[in-house]
Every structure is written in structure tokens, then in C-alpha cells.
Design a protein around this motif. Sequence first.
Motif, PDB file in Angstrom:
ATOM      1  N   ASN A  32      37.794  37.770  35.438  1.00 10.65           N
ATOM      2  CA  ASN A  32      37.375  38.175  36.511  1.00 10.65           C
ATOM      3  C   ASN A  32      38.899  38.407  37.211  1.00 10.65           C
ATOM      4  O   ASN A  32      39.790  37.746  36.913  1.00 10.65           O
ATOM      5  N   PHE A  33      39.080  39.826  37.975  1.00 11.08           N
ATOM      6  CA  PHE A  33      40.198  40.138  38.178  1.00 11.08           C
ATOM      7  C   PHE A  33      40.029  41.107  39.651  1.00 11.08           C
ATOM      8  O   PHE A  33      38.922  41.317  39.993  1.00 11.08           O
ATOM      9  N   GLU A  34      40.987  41.107  40.365  1.00 13.57           N
ATOM     10  CA  GLU A  34      40.836  42.042  41.483  1.00 13.57           C
ATOM     11  C   GLU A  34      41.996  42.967  41.732  1.00 13.57           C
ATOM     12  O   GLU A  34      43.388  42.653  41.329  1.00 13.57           O
ATOM     13  N   VAL A  35      41.577  44.324  41.565  1.00 12.92           N
ATOM     14  CA  VAL A  35      42.594  45.254  41.758  1.00 12.92           C
ATOM     15  C   VAL A  35      42.450  46.191  43.222  1.00 12.92           C
ATOM     16  O   VAL A  35      41.298  45.866  43.753  1.00 12.92           O
ATOM     17  N   THR A  36      43.487  46.868  43.523  1.00 14.94           N
ATOM     18  CA  THR A  36      43.067  47.779  44.843  1.00 14.94           C
ATOM     19  C   THR A  36      42.135  48.751  44.590  1.00 14.94           C
ATOM     20  O   THR A  36      41.656  49.161  43.435  1.00 14.94           O
ATOM     21  N   ALA A  39      41.231  51.663  42.095  1.00 13.28           N
ATOM     22  CA  ALA A  39      42.246  51.755  40.560  1.00 13.28           C
ATOM     23  C   ALA A  39      41.214  51.126  39.603  1.00 13.28           C
ATOM     24  O   ALA A  39      40.068  50.964  39.876  1.00 13.28           O
ATOM     25  N   ILE A  40      41.664  51.433  38.518  1.00 14.79           N
ATOM     26  CA  ILE A  40      40.701  51.283  37.286  1.00 14.79           C
ATOM     27  C   ILE A  40      41.578  50.451  36.245  1.00 14.79           C
ATOM     28  O   ILE A  40      42.767  50.482  35.979  1.00 14.79           O
ATOM     29  N   VAL A  41      40.852  49.412  35.475  1.00 13.79           N
ATOM     30  CA  VAL A  41      41.353  48.767  34.545  1.00 13.79           C
ATOM     31  C   VAL A  41      40.685  48.944  33.153  1.00 13.79           C
ATOM     32  O   VAL A  41      39.401  49.212  33.262  1.00 13.79           O
ATOM     33  N   ARG A  42      41.627  49.247  32.101  1.00 11.03           N
ATOM     34  CA  ARG A  42      40.943  49.667  30.843  1.00 11.03           C
ATOM     35  C   ARG A  42      41.771  48.656  29.735  1.00 11.03           C
ATOM     36  O   ARG A  42      42.738  48.147  29.982  1.00 11.03           O
ATOM     37  N   ILE A  43      40.818  48.362  28.601  1.00 10.85           N
ATOM     38  CA  ILE A  43      41.346  47.889  27.396  1.00 10.85           C
ATOM     39  C   ILE A  43      41.348  49.240  26.523  1.00 10.85           C
ATOM     40  O   ILE A  43      40.157  49.829  26.016  1.00 10.85           O
ATOM     41  N   GLY A  44      42.255  49.690  26.094  1.00  7.61           N
ATOM     42  CA  GLY A  44      42.161  51.192  25.032  1.00  7.61           C
ATOM     43  C   GLY A  44      41.335  52.108  26.090  1.00  7.61           C
ATOM     44  O   GLY A  44      41.506  52.437  27.098  1.00  7.61           O
ATOM     45  N   PRO A  45      40.324  52.739  25.470  1.00  7.14           N
ATOM     46  CA  PRO A  45      39.515  53.706  26.362  1.00  7.14           C
ATOM     47  C   PRO A  45      38.400  53.177  27.219  1.00  7.14           C
ATOM     48  O   PRO A  45      38.165  53.609  28.005  1.00  7.14           O
ATOM     49  N   GLU A  46      38.102  51.781  26.955  1.00  5.47           N
ATOM     50  CA  GLU A  46      37.039  51.130  27.506  1.00  5.47           C
ATOM     51  C   GLU A  46      37.477  50.583  29.055  1.00  5.47           C
ATOM     52  O   GLU A  46      38.517  49.856  29.156  1.00  5.47           O
ATOM     53  N   THR A  64      45.477  47.871  30.691  1.00  5.29           N
ATOM     54  CA  THR A  64      46.034  49.036  31.469  1.00  5.29           C
ATOM     55  C   THR A  64      45.526  49.004  32.865  1.00  5.29           C
ATOM     56  O   THR A  64      44.274  49.393  32.978  1.00  5.29           O
ATOM     57  N   VAL A  65      46.185  49.051  33.924  1.00  5.14           N
ATOM     58  CA  VAL A  65      45.844  49.206  35.221  1.00  5.14           C
ATOM     59  C   VAL A  65      46.336  50.489  35.597  1.00  5.14           C
ATOM     60  O   VAL A  65      47.531  50.767  35.697  1.00  5.14           O
ATOM     61  N   LEU A  66      45.362  51.475  36.028  1.00  2.54           N
ATOM     62  CA  LEU A  66      45.573  52.716  36.666  1.00  2.54           C
ATOM     63  C   LEU A  66      45.592  52.639  38.160  1.00  2.54           C
ATOM     64  O   LEU A  66      44.405  52.241  38.647  1.00  2.54           O
ATOM     65  N   GLY A  67      46.636  53.283  38.756  1.00  2.38           N
ATOM     66  CA  GLY A  67      46.349  53.064  40.261  1.00  2.38           C
ATOM     67  C   GLY A  67      45.296  54.312  40.554  1.00  2.38           C
ATOM     68  O   GLY A  67      44.780  54.960  39.904  1.00  2.38           O
ATOM     69  N   PRO A  68      45.285  54.366  41.997  1.00  2.00           N
ATOM     70  CA  PRO A  68      44.142  55.225  42.634  1.00  2.00           C
ATOM     71  C   PRO A  68      44.433  56.558  42.163  1.00  2.00           C
ATOM     72  O   PRO A  68      45.270  57.084  41.894  1.00  2.00           O
ATOM     73  N   GLU A  69      43.101  57.386  41.429  1.00  2.00           N
ATOM     74  CA  GLU A  69      43.419  58.902  41.033  1.00  2.00           C
ATOM     75  C   GLU A  69      44.225  58.816  39.849  1.00  2.00           C
ATOM     76  O   GLU A  69      44.869  59.832  39.471  1.00  2.00           O
ATOM     77  N   GLY A  70      44.459  57.667  39.162  1.00  2.00           N
ATOM     78  CA  GLY A  70      45.071  57.732  37.778  1.00  2.00           C
ATOM     79  C   GLY A  70      46.535  57.790  38.041  1.00  2.00           C
ATOM     80  O   GLY A  70      47.330  58.056  37.098  1.00  2.00           O
TER      81      GLY A  70
END
Length: 170
Positions: A32-36, A39-46, A64-70
Motif C-alpha cells: 500500500n503506497f501513495e504517490v502524487t 504518477a506511476i509505480v512499476r517493478i520492471g515493466p509491471e 520505480t516511481v515515474l512522475g506525471p507524464e513520465g
Amino acid sequence: QGQLVPSEIDFTNNTIVAKVLRGTDITSLISNFEVTEDAIVRIGPEIQESGITSNNFTEPLTYTVLGPEGIGSKDWLVSVEEIEGIFTPKYFSPNNDGIADFWEVQNIQLVQSCKLEIFSRSGQLVFEALPYENNWDGTSNGTPLREEDYYYIFSCDGAKVKAGGVRIIR
């Protein structure tokens, strides 16, 4: 079902160590996590969905946490450490003889942020504490309770963490 204990988060090294009680199945834990927003959270491509996606934590995983729009990203190494659980005595004898006069929970530090409630067999609340400091002496508001079974619940953030029975022997 296993229980998570508060994690250790190191913002300098981008690491998280989640602690679970020994014996927990760590092959399908759900994070369970919270990001802005966006944003997208991935493990590898998943892509990981908070509270939904399960992962095998037998080895550390890199989120890997990717910001808005990558735009922008940050890797977090997440691992799981098994720790000993709490041990709750099945009985104690609060008779002022210096032996087992208090209900003493081993590894109490694991539930220091949790509320303890103890109930009679009829469901009446006889003791509560937040935090519990191994100080229940078998009384309710200063009155000694009868020799019988009682039921306890440790709850953290409203979720039941551990429950069971304890008997007072005088």
C-alpha cells in the motif's frame, strides 16, 4: 495472514525495509503506497496498483516511481525482513507474590503504537491501554477481577493485529 510492522524508510539511499512477523508468506505481499496524482509505480515493466498488486518479496524488489507524464523517476529498493512476533501469556496470577503478577507480553515494542482492549467473557470492557506497558494487574478500575478467562485485542489504526485469550489464576 501475516502482519506488517512499521517499515524503515531511508530517504537518503532510497530504501524501504518492510518488517513482517516470522512465518508470514512473503511470496504474495500486497503493498500500500501513495504517490502524487498521475504518477506511476512499476517493478520492471509491471505497473503496480496500491493495495491490489501482489509481489514476491523473497528477494529485494526495485520500485520505480515515474512522475506525471513520465517526467522524472526515482528507484526505491524494497526488501522484507522477518522478525519475531509478540508472545502473549495464556494466564497470569496477580496475587502479589512477585511471580506473574502482571500480564507481560514479550516483544511488546512491536505493538507499542497499538491499542489493547481486554474484555470479560460477557463482552464487558475491563481494561484498555494505548500504549500497553505490561502493567495490567488483573484489575478493572482498581477492582480485582474474578479468576476466569478474558479476551484481548491489540489493534493498530483500527485493524485487529492480534487477539486471543488470557486466564487470571489467583
